[in-house]
Design a protein around this motif. Structure first.
Motif, PDB file in Angstrom:
ATOM      1  N   HIS A 130     -12.168   0.048   7.369  1.00 15.04           N
ATOM      2  CA  HIS A 130     -11.338  -0.655   6.875  1.00 15.04           C
ATOM      3  C   HIS A 130     -10.932  -0.531   5.530  1.00 15.04           C
ATOM      4  CE1 HIS A 130     -12.406  -2.107  10.832  1.00 15.04           C
ATOM      5  NE2 HIS A 130     -13.571  -2.500  10.622  1.00 15.04           N
ATOM      6  N   PRO A 131      -9.840  -0.141   5.327  1.00 13.06           N
ATOM      7  CA  PRO A 131      -9.079  -0.224   3.757  1.00 13.06           C
ATOM      8  C   PRO A 131      -9.258  -1.325   3.180  1.00 13.06           C
ATOM      9  CG  PRO A 131      -7.740   1.014   5.475  1.00 13.06           C
ATOM     10  CD  PRO A 131      -8.621   0.358   6.233  1.00 13.06           C
ATOM     11  N   ALA A 133      -0.574  -8.473  -0.063  1.00 12.36           N
ATOM     12  CA  ALA A 133       0.169  -8.661   1.096  1.00 12.36           C
ATOM     13  C   ALA A 133       0.021  -7.648   2.114  1.00 12.36           C
ATOM     14  CB  ALA A 133       1.578  -8.794   0.847  1.00 12.36           C
ATOM     15  N   GLY A 134      -0.493  -6.454   1.638  1.00  7.79           N
ATOM     16  CA  GLY A 134      -0.574  -5.356   2.720  1.00  7.79           C
ATOM     17  C   GLY A 134      -1.786  -5.041   2.987  1.00  7.79           C
ATOM     18  N   ASN A 135      -3.040  -5.589   2.233  1.00  5.70           N
ATOM     19  CA  ASN A 135      -4.231  -5.136   2.315  1.00  5.70           C
ATOM     20  C   ASN A 135      -5.273  -6.164   2.222  1.00  5.70           C
ATOM     21  OD1 ASN A 135      -3.840  -2.025   1.923  1.00  5.70           O
ATOM     22  ND2 ASN A 135      -2.546  -3.179   0.345  1.00  5.70           N
ATOM     23  N   GLU A 181       2.081  -7.498  -3.952  1.00  3.77           N
ATOM     24  CA  GLU A 181       2.399  -6.587  -2.877  1.00  3.77           C
ATOM     25  C   GLU A 181       1.188  -6.013  -2.249  1.00  3.77           C
ATOM     26  OE1 GLU A 181       5.218  -6.755  -1.822  1.00  3.77           O
ATOM     27  OE2 GLU A 181       6.613  -7.458  -3.205  1.00  3.77           O
ATOM     28  N   ASN A 201       8.185   1.769  -6.138  1.00  7.90           N
ATOM     29  CA  ASN A 201       9.149   0.605  -6.250  1.00  7.90           C
ATOM     30  C   ASN A 201       8.612  -0.145  -7.197  1.00  7.90           C
ATOM     31  OD1 ASN A 201      10.383   1.730  -3.662  1.00  7.90           O
ATOM     32  ND2 ASN A 201       8.554   0.700  -2.504  1.00  7.90           N
ATOM     33  N   VAL A 202       7.834  -0.021  -7.978  1.00  2.06           N
ATOM     34  CA  VAL A 202       7.467  -0.841  -9.027  1.00  2.06           C
ATOM     35  C   VAL A 202       7.655  -0.050 -10.522  1.00  2.06           C
ATOM     36  CG1 VAL A 202       5.890  -2.313 -10.190  1.00  2.06           C
ATOM     37  CG2 VAL A 202       5.941  -2.028  -7.839  1.00  2.06           C
ATOM     38  N   LYS A 233      -2.829   8.494  -4.073  1.00  3.62           N
ATOM     39  CA  LYS A 233      -2.845   7.168  -3.192  1.00  3.62           C
ATOM     40  C   LYS A 233      -1.797   6.121  -4.332  1.00  3.62           C
ATOM     41  CE  LYS A 233      -6.360   6.613  -0.003  1.00  3.62           C
ATOM     42  NZ  LYS A 233      -7.620   6.051   0.355  1.00  3.62           N
ATOM     43  N   PHE A 287      -9.775   1.261  -2.447  1.00  3.48           N
ATOM     44  CA  PHE A 287      -8.690   1.548  -3.523  1.00  3.48           C
ATOM     45  C   PHE A 287      -9.173   0.603  -4.741  1.00  3.48           C
ATOM     46  CE2 PHE A 287      -4.967   0.954  -5.841  1.00  3.48           C
ATOM     47  CZ  PHE A 287      -4.264   2.258  -5.820  1.00  3.48           C
ATOM     48  N   THR A 324     -14.367   5.948   0.461  1.00  3.24           N
ATOM     49  CA  THR A 324     -13.246   6.651   0.577  1.00  3.24           C
ATOM     50  C   THR A 324     -12.049   5.707   1.017  1.00  3.24           C
ATOM     51  OG1 THR A 324     -13.685   7.320   2.876  1.00  3.24           O
ATOM     52  CG2 THR A 324     -13.942   8.938   0.881  1.00  3.24           C
ATOM     53  N   ASN A 325     -12.497   4.564   1.542  1.00  2.00           N
ATOM     54  CA  ASN A 325     -11.390   3.531   2.120  1.00  2.00           C
ATOM     55  C   ASN A 325     -11.126   2.273   1.169  1.00  2.00           C
ATOM     56  OD1 ASN A 325     -10.098   4.304   4.797  1.00  2.00           O
ATOM     57  ND2 ASN A 325     -12.193   4.524   5.313  1.00  2.00           N
ATOM     58  N   PHE A 348       3.198  -6.330  -8.533  1.00  2.00           N
ATOM     59  CA  PHE A 348       2.517  -5.087  -7.845  1.00  2.00           C
ATOM     60  C   PHE A 348       1.193  -5.657  -7.179  1.00  2.00           C
ATOM     61  CE2 PHE A 348      -0.997  -2.172  -8.370  1.00  2.00           C
ATOM     62  CZ  PHE A 348      -0.565  -1.113  -7.474  1.00  2.00           C
ATOM     63  N   LEU A 365       2.060   4.283  -4.797  1.00  2.00           N
ATOM     64  CA  LEU A 365       2.230   2.877  -4.782  1.00  2.00           C
ATOM     65  C   LEU A 365       3.211   2.367  -5.665  1.00  2.00           C
ATOM     66  CD1 LEU A 365      -1.178   1.384  -4.129  1.00  2.00           C
ATOM     67  CD2 LEU A 365       0.458   1.630  -2.542  1.00  2.00           C
ATOM     68  N   VAL A 399      -8.772  -3.308  -1.000  1.00  2.00           N
ATOM     69  CA  VAL A 399      -8.430  -2.967  -2.575  1.00  2.00           C
ATOM     70  C   VAL A 399      -9.467  -3.758  -3.274  1.00  2.00           C
ATOM     71  CG1 VAL A 399      -6.657  -3.163  -4.218  1.00  2.00           C
ATOM     72  CG2 VAL A 399      -6.079  -2.482  -1.859  1.00  2.00           C
TER      73      VAL A 399
END
Ligand code: FAD
Ligand code: SF4
Ligand code: SF4
Ligand code: FES
Lengths: 302, 347
Positions: free
Chosen positions: B92-93, B20-22, B17, B184-185, B177, B132, B129-130, B14, B181, B95
């Motif tokens: 800019h989001p 990879a996206g953030n 992934e 798929n896990v 949110k 996670f 707010t951006n 997880f 996510l 995590v």
């Protein structure tokens, strides 16, 4: 496959559109946006102080702008800085915001060089105001020392605009020297037209001075105070308002019927930078106008 | 709140992934100190294996991801005698993984000041707010006193919160949110056994606190002992360097500076984090300083933590991480200062 967290674009929120309105919560997300203003007139009051008239350039923003006597603005001079300044003028006139400014440092020195037509920014109004509604039907003592006359002008106008609602009104004003007297051209009007009882005093007279000499508290010998029917507004440095308020308290005016304004360093006006904190309160949010009882019981206030 | 479990293997999948996206920020071992102990910092990571989930304490807090040391409030574009103000917010989001309960509670206190109330700060709201947040339970260090300040458990303010229960994590899902996510896990419903392990782990962590600071009545004591010699004792040691406020997760005060670009085409209005211990914090034009001595400034910092903030938000501002105590070059720490103040009370 990867997970992308969606973006929250707060700048696209509906409340971000339209002009800022510091009096209403809905638009407050634009907390740092200034109203663009034009300097429309500059009056040289003394060597150190000038009165600036500002006009909010956008008619929509100008309509939104209202303030109450005692509140202040954050005045922005792009590239030089932003400073808190009391609004010194009538709250009934929207087209003209009066600010009486003393040369004191970087921003104020630049302002004193400004000419009519210069564009500046303002945010606000911020802070508490004098509770003039509560004073209806009472006598009012308007007392100022030095530059304290600047914030006092807003209540001076207010009371006149509602003259029939108030009983006897006296202005007591003290400065160091005769040439430090601000708005000397207005006292006649305030006395004759507004029907206020005017008392002036200076500490260091010059050869032309025919009025009283001494500290401001000496003016109390001239005024009859009915402690049960009187409110006082006292603007000036802490030493001055402490003396004045203690005197008024001895005469019998309750401490929560005297109002003073506090001054501290300020960088936001919104209770965020903490620079203006006095004990546990923010001068910009819980002040600058406070009743003397509150001030007396605040740590670090005097 | 939704309660689930996730196996450690799946958690790794997880997180990879997510990375990879953030933009993903997590505790990393960045150095060793003079005694050979690892030094951890929150930094951007590019793979799960870079993350030090068992980190001890980061020198500075997470605060700076939300309140950068320096941040532009607006720019003014000049054109002859005209100017236009331009304001931008960072959206800019990203995590942040592995956040401790005390740091989440620190953010909640900042939320109170900067997201709620009459004047929310859009700069902060945009960042908050951006972001996670994935929280993680951990064993306290010897000097942590967050339990005394009720900050050892985070009830909200995060998207996910994990507690290690052996080969899996007990997971609190606190936002849609976050829930989305997990399409798929594989995650599992909690079983009685997971619940028991979770409670046992919570109890174990709670029992490990070695440092306690008595907070009861402290707020009034701040008032009563305002003239106490304790302030002079500690204040005389203070170097007025401001480090304590810089590393503190909940100190948010600032100064504003403006500068004109050499091209004279624009001016920049910036907000710079400050500290109430710095000498000119309360200095005004003409040179008058409302808090001239180090002792009055040190006292004010404690007064705000335990009195001023309490008056506004019904809880102290301090979360008990002792970062200020570790960082202070003069050896001033809240545990000793508050202890001394209490002793004064007894006398
Ligand atoms: C509520 C309030 C109302 C005021 N009303 C008036 C007024 O009507 N007329 C007037 O002449 N002055 C007023 N002042 C004082 C005025 O704000 C300062 O003289 C001014 O900030 C000095 O700025 P400077 O850049 O010229 O000085 P510098 O010494 O160069 O100051 C640098 C910065 O420090 C801060 N600062 C310095 N002194 C003060 C101060 N006394 N108060 C707040 N911030 C300060 C400002 O952000 C300023 O930009 C008021 C202050 C407050 C708090
Ligand atoms: S212990 Fe120190 S650094 Fe940590 S929250 Fe409290 S005051 Fe801030
Ligand atoms: S870190 Fe220590 S020496 Fe520096 S300002 Fe804070 S209390 Fe004073
Ligand atoms: S002026 Fe910033 S908190 Fe009052």
């Amino acid at each position: 496959m990867s997970y992308e967290i969606p973006r929250e674009n707060i700048a696209a929120e509906p409340f971000m559109a339209g002009p800022p309105d510091f009096n209403r919560k809905s638009r407050l997300m634009q907390t740092d946006k200034v109203y663009e203003c034009m300097i429309t007139n500059i009056v040289e009051l003394t060597d150190m102080e000038k009165l600036f008239h500002l006009k909010i350039m956008d008619p929509g923003e100008s309509r939104l702008f209202t303030f109450r006597p005692g509140q202040f603005l954050m005045l922005e001079l792009p590239g030089f800085g932003e400073i808190p300044i009391s609004i010194s003028g009538s709250s009934a006139i929207r087209e003209r915001i009066g600010l009486c400014i003393r040369k004191a440092g970087k921003v104020t020195n630049m302002l004193h060089k400004a000419r009519i037509g210069t564009k500046v920014g303002v945010r606000g109004p911020f802070g508490t105001h004098f509770p003039l509604e509560r004073m209806v039907g009472h006598n009012i003592l308007l007392i100022a020392g030095g530059l304290g006359l600047a914030p006092l002008r807003a209540p001076i106008y207010w009371v006149n605009e509602h003259r029939s609602e108030y009983a006897d009104v006296a202005i007591m004003y003290g400065t160091k020297r005769p040439k430090d007297i601000l708005f000397d051209y207005q006292f006649d009007m305030w006395g004759k037209i507004y029907n206020y009882d005017i008392h002036l005093i200076v500490e260091e007279p010059d050869e032309n001075w025919k009025g009283r000499v001494g500290l401001i508290t000496e003016l109390f010998n001239e005024v009859d105070i009915d402690p049960h029917r009187t409110y006082a507004i006292v603007c000036g440095p802490p030493v001055m308002f402490k003396f004045v308020c203690n005197h008024l308290n001895q005469v019998g005016i309750p401490m929560d019927r005297m109002f003073v304004t506090l001054e501290r360093r300020m960088h936001c006006g919104m209770g965020k930078c903490c620079r203006c904190m006095v004990g546990s309160t923010f001068t910009c949010v819980d002040g600058p106008v406070m009743d003397y009882w509150t001030v007396m019981n605040l740590k670090e206030a005097i | 709140m939704l309660y689930k479990t996730i196996s450690k293997a799946n958690f790794k999948v997880f997180i990879n992934e997510v990375i990879a996206g953030n933009v993903t920020i997590a505790p990393k071992m960045t150095d060793k100190d003079s005694e050979g102990n690892p030094v951890y910092q929150f930094q951007q990571v590019y793979a799960f294996d870079e993350i030090a989930l068992n980190y001890t304490k980061t020198y500075s807090s997470l605060k700076n991801f939300f309140l950068p040391f320096k941040e532009s409030l607006s720019t003014f574009q000049f054109d002859k005698n005209e100017w236009k103000q331009k304001i931008e917010y960072s959206i800019h989001p990203r995590v942040i993984v592995g956040v401790r309960a005390c740091d989440i509670n620190g953010l909640l206190k900042l939320d109170n000041v900067l997201m709620k109330g009459k004047y929310p700060s859009p700069y902060y709201v945009a960042r908050r707010t951006n972001t996670f947040l994935i929280g993680l339970d951990h064993e306290p260090m010897a000097d942590c006193f967050c339990q005394s300040l009720n900050s050892d458990e985070a009830l909200h303010g995060f998207d996910l919160f994990l507690t290690d229960i052996g080969d899996k994590y007990f997971m609190q899902i606190n936002s849609s949110k976050a829930f989305n996510l997990f399409k798929n896990v594989q995650i599992n419903d909690i079983e009685t056994e997971d619940e028991e392990k979770y409670i046992a782990e919570k109890k174990r962590i709670a029992s490990l606190f070695k440092t306690r600071v008595a907070i009861t009545g402290l707020s009034n004591l701040m008032d009563i002992e305002f003239e106490s010699d304790v302030w002079k004792k500690w204040g005389d040691k203070c170097l007025s360097c401001g480090t304590c406020a810089m590393v503190c997760p909940t100190c948010y005060c600032f100064t504003v500076t403006e500068s004109i670009d050499v091209s004279l085409k624009f001016a920049l209005k910036e907000k710079v984090l400050y500290s109430c211990n710095l000498v000119d914090f309360a200095e005004v034009a003409g040179g008058h300083n409302f808090r001239p001595e180090p002792a009055t400034r040190l006292k004010y910092r404690f007064y705000h933590q335990h009195r001023g903030f309490v008056e506004s938000y019904d809880e102290p501002k301090c979360v008990g991480c002792n970062r200020c105590g570790i960082a202070c070059p003069a050896g001033i720490n809240p545990i000793d200062v508050i202890h001394d103040l209490r002793m004064e009370d007894v006398k």
